[in-house]
Write an enzyme that holds these catalytic residues in place. Structure first.
Site, PDB file in Angstrom:
ATOM      1  N   ARG A 127     -12.101  -9.551  -0.445  1.00  0.00           N
ATOM      2  CA  ARG A 127     -11.281  -9.330   0.747  1.00  0.00           C
ATOM      3  C   ARG A 127     -10.211 -10.413   0.878  1.00  0.00           C
ATOM      4  NH1 ARG A 127      -9.286  -5.469   4.010  1.00  0.00           N
ATOM      5  NH2 ARG A 127      -9.059  -6.166   6.177  1.00  0.00           N
ATOM      6  N   ASP A 174       7.285  -6.058   1.800  1.00  0.00           N
ATOM      7  CA  ASP A 174       6.030  -5.613   1.171  1.00  0.00           C
ATOM      8  C   ASP A 174       6.110  -5.844  -0.336  1.00  0.00           C
ATOM      9  OD1 ASP A 174       3.741  -4.331   0.307  1.00  0.00           O
ATOM     10  OD2 ASP A 174       4.147  -2.440   1.348  1.00  0.00           O
ATOM     11  N   HIS A 189       2.982  -6.070   3.747  1.00  0.00           N
ATOM     12  CA  HIS A 189       2.345  -4.757   3.681  1.00  0.00           C
ATOM     13  C   HIS A 189       1.677  -4.380   5.000  1.00  0.00           C
ATOM     14  CE1 HIS A 189       0.581  -1.280   1.780  1.00  0.00           C
ATOM     15  NE2 HIS A 189      -0.640  -1.666   2.101  1.00  0.00           N
ATOM     16  N   ASP A 190       1.155  -5.347   5.703  1.00  0.00           N
ATOM     17  CA  ASP A 190       0.455  -5.086   6.963  1.00  0.00           C
ATOM     18  C   ASP A 190       1.368  -4.527   8.053  1.00  0.00           C
ATOM     19  OD1 ASP A 190      -2.203  -5.423   6.602  1.00  0.00           O
ATOM     20  OD2 ASP A 190      -2.326  -7.446   7.433  1.00  0.00           O
ATOM     21  N   SER A 211      -0.243   2.889   3.127  1.00  0.00           N
ATOM     22  CA  SER A 211      -0.953   2.226   2.040  1.00  0.00           C
ATOM     23  C   SER A 211      -1.750   3.275   1.247  1.00  0.00           C
ATOM     24  CB  SER A 211      -1.855   1.127   2.602  1.00  0.00           C
ATOM     25  OG  SER A 211      -2.393   0.333   1.574  1.00  0.00           O
TER      26      SER A 211
END
Length: 490
Positions: free
Chosen positions: A221, A315, A348-349, A152
């Site tokens: 967040r 992602d 993405h994680d 990232s």
């Protein structure tokens, strides 16, 4: 091989001896970087790996702090037997400049005012963040990193390292990242920043002696966390399940599990992160673009680093096409670059969650090491014709046991060892030619370390001069650094 933890670790702090020059033209005084290290730096200082954390990460990448309930954020990747094997490598991770986990950032005290910087903290770039890391690496006495790795925003730093310091990185591993922030990525960052600055408690960044803007930061967040997931992962994790109820409330209260999850993520985040740091770091990400004159190929033309670029199929924050663009630009410049795509529904994680895939890909990439990656290039040599006494004095002064002998043009003529010196003393030899080995076993820079190790084993020697096709000496490689990488001769 057994995979183990690095155990209990401590955070260290590097205080810069001078000001840090920023891309904006401003200077930052009394800079501190928090960092942790795992494993041991070898004598040649050739086994160091820098881990770069993502947007809201910190220096605590592995192991346990005293009293912790969970280990560092990449503990699955760092430790004995893991991809970043601390029996082989010296692993470094620092909290980035602008962060809030021990490094200088907006919440730090401004030495000019004696109060927290707030918005007086200068706007920074990814280049500034990497420049600060380079100062830390220099402080640790490391001239060239064996590898830089990150996912990232950590991957963005990896790319910046390769561009800003092309001779200082042997291998680069960029995961789920981009070479330039896209309009969509900038848009998500701006919405998150608006969420923070719209909180009445933000007070133009001057909230450190009152209530912090927790509502705005939590919302930022929550927005970010949505982009870290994928449609499939959210469907699998939450579906349309209700939270602790059987039927809709028909009110504006939370009904769904996914709502409760996002609120929890937002609220827990506010207990560990600073709102102003979020503003500054996302702004640095927005500015990031390593293309030159609009050309990514031009921007990467001076890179000297071998690359592994890893993308995640699901992602949508840093989609795979952006990783493929990096590899295409590197390949167009004749650089060595490998592309791998992880099939995962995590979005993405996945760069934090798919430890099995990542351990396999990264281990294989790092084990594909050639002599040039780990050889010591700053070597001591002597000219032909030197006396044995002078040769012995050089060995003693430099603390070395193998001394290449060169002729004009740095052409390898032979090698002398400490054993040869002992023999000369015992037999009262005066001439270097009597003890110098002229039929030298050598290695080439593109030779595999396994091949070099087998040469050492076969000939019962502990070091090899590294030469080019014209017998010019380029460096030297010893058994110690090879043993740390491959665990002995095989």
């Amino acid at each position: 091989m057994k995979h183990e933890s690095v155990g209990t670790v401590e955070t260290h702090y590097y205080h810069f001896p001078s000001e840090l020059h920023l891309d904006s033209g401003k200077l930052l005084k009394e800079v501190t970087l928090a960092y942790e290290t795992y494993g041991n730096l070898n004598n040649e200082k050739s086994n160091a790996i820098l881990v770069c954390h993502a947007l809201t990460g910190d220096a605590h990448a592995a192991g346990w702090h005293q009293g912790d309930r969970k280990p560092g954020w990449w503990d699955s990747m760092i430790g004995p037997g893991k991809a970043l094997d601390t029996d082989k490598y010296f692993v470094i991770c620092s909290n980035i400049l602008g962060g809030c986990k021990g490094s200088t950032g907006p919440s730090s005290v401004n030495p000019d005012s004696g109060k927290p910087y707030g918005l007086d903290f200068p706007v920074m770039t990814i280049g500034d963040i990497v420049r600060a890391q380079k100062d830390l690496v220099n402080h640790l006495g490391i001239g060239k990193l064996f590898a830089v790795i990150g996912g990232s925003m950590g991957g963005v730093q990896v790319l910046q390292w390769a561009v800003s310091y092309p001779g200082s990185v042997a291998n680069a591993i960029a995961i789920a990242t981009t070479a330039r922030s896209s309009p969509q990525q900038i848009a998500f960052n701006e919405v998150a920043r608006i969420a923070i600055v719209s909180d009445p408690e933000w007070k133009k960044g001057n909230y450190y002696f009152g209530n912090p803007p927790v509502h705005g930061l939590a919302l930022a967040r929550m927005i970010g966390h949505i982009t870290y997931l994928s449609d499939d992962s959210m469907q699998e994790k939450f579906s349309r399940r209700l939270q602790n109820k059987q039927n809709y409330d028909f009110s504006m209260d939370m009904d769904f599990e996914v709502e409760s999850y996002l609120h929890y993520q937002g609220q827990s985040f506010t207990r560990r992160f600073d709102a102003n740091s979020y503003l500054y770091i996302t702004k640095a990400l927005d500015y990031f673009d390593i293309s030159k004159n609009g050309s990514l190929k031009e921007g990467l033309k001076d890179v000297q680093t071998k690359f592994l670029v890893i993308a995640v199929s699901s992602d949508w924050l840093y989609p795979p096409y952006q990783s493929r663009e990096i590899v295409a630009a590197l390949s167009a410049n004749g650089k060595e670059a490998t592309y791998r795509e992880i099939e995962s529904n995590y979005g993405h994680d996945a760069f934090l969650l798919e430890s099995g895939h990542l351990n396999y890909l990264i281990s294989n990439f790092l084990s594909d090491v050639v002599v040039a990656d780990i050889m010591k290039s700053e070597i001591v040599s002597i000219k032909k014709g030197l006396s044995i006494e002078e040769t012995a004095r050089v060995m003693y002064r430099e603390g070395i046991t193998h001394l290449p002998v060169v002729s004009e043009g740095n052409i390898l003529a032979g090698i002398v060892t400490s054993w040869d010196i002992s023999k000369a003393v015992a037999l009262k030899y005066k001439s270097l030619d009597r003890i110098m080995t002229t039929d030298v076993i050598t290695a080439s820079p593109d030779e595999s370390i396994e091949s070099a190790a087998k040469k050492m084993e076969k000939h019962n020697i502990s070091a090899l001069p590294v030469i080019d096709g014209n017998m010019k000496i380029l460096g030297i490689i010893g058994s110690d650094e090879i043993n740390r990488l491959i665990g002995g001769y095989a």
